[in-house]
Design an enzyme around this catalytic site. Structure first.
Site, short mmCIF file in Angstrom:
data_model
loop_
_atom_site.label_atom_id
_atom_site.label_comp_id
_atom_site.label_asym_id
_atom_site.label_seq_id
_atom_site.Cartn_x
_atom_site.Cartn_y
_atom_site.Cartn_z
N HIS A 57 -9.66 -4.82 -4.05
CA HIS A 57 -8.03 -5.17 -3.37
C HIS A 57 -8.34 -5.70 -1.79
CE1 HIS A 57 -9.01 -1.01 -3.31
NE2 HIS A 57 -8.34 -0.66 -2.17
N ASN B 16 1.05 -1.07 -0.07
CA ASN B 16 -0.16 0.20 0.12
C ASN B 16 0.68 1.27 -0.07
OD1 ASN B 16 -1.62 2.01 0.69
ND2 ASN B 16 -3.16 0.54 1.51
N HIS C 281 -6.86 -5.94 1.75
CA HIS C 281 -6.01 -5.16 2.69
C HIS C 281 -5.33 -6.38 3.53
CE1 HIS C 281 -6.23 -1.11 1.58
NE2 HIS C 281 -7.73 -1.25 1.32
#
Length: 189
Positions: free
Chosen positions: A147, A77, A149
């Protein structure tokens, strides 16, 4: 030097208001996130920062892609909550979890498990936050490309800095984190 009511030294702040006893940790790189830099203009893959990285032809170390599989990849990230915060994404540009094929669903799950094993090996977190933010209202900064995490957590990592100061202190540069995770990825099943 001025002293406040509790005997704390006050810091002079030229032109920004009344002196106070607060120290400041400036994190100007966060302004790009706040202002929406790198966020897509629409829902198509042309504006998607993830798809642009995949199509860029740049080395994985530059794009922060940690590992690739047939259907999915893992990337750090750019605005991490904690060191090692990465995301698992399908290559295919889809927004909603229900749009994944059965094979992509399995691949996201397996890569998430592997990411956890890799992060445990590299930095021994005490726990993880794992999650998908579906849609902008749910907190998805880039809602058009799904996406997941994978955020490593340590006891005490949510201290006064992010809670009160709205600042996250990260002890490691993204390039260093990328190298550690990419190296460990090949060693972990």
């Amino acid at each position: 030097m001025s002293v406040g009511p509790e005997g704390v030294e006050l810091t002079e702040q030229h032109g920004v208001g009344v002196q106070d006893a607060l120290q400041r940790l400036w994190t100007p790189h966060r302004m790009a996130y706040i202002q929406g830099e790198n966020k897509p203009d629409g829902d198509d893959s042309d504006g998607c920062p993830f798809c642009r990285l995949l199509d860029s032809g740049r080395p994985d170390a530059e794009t922060l892609i940690v590992a690739r599989d047939e259907l999915v990849f893992a990337i750090l990230n750019l605005y991490p909550y904690n060191p090692g915060h990465l995301m698992v994404l399908p290559y295919r540009h889809v927004a909603d979890y229900t749009e994944l094929t059965p094979a992509e669903t399995v691949a996201v799950a397996e890569y998430t498990q592997r990411a956890m094993r890799v992060i445990r090996r590299v930095s021994a977190p005490h726990g993880f936050n794992i999650g998908l933010n579906q849609g902008p209202v749910a907190g998805a900064g880039i809602a058009a490309h799904l996406h997941q995490h994978v955020v490593p957590r340590w006891g005490g990592d949510s201290n006064f800095m992010p809670v009160i100061g709205h600042t996250k202190v990260l002890p490691q540069l993204l390039g260093e984190t990328h190298q550690l995770l990419a190296d460990a990825w090949t060693e972990v099943d």
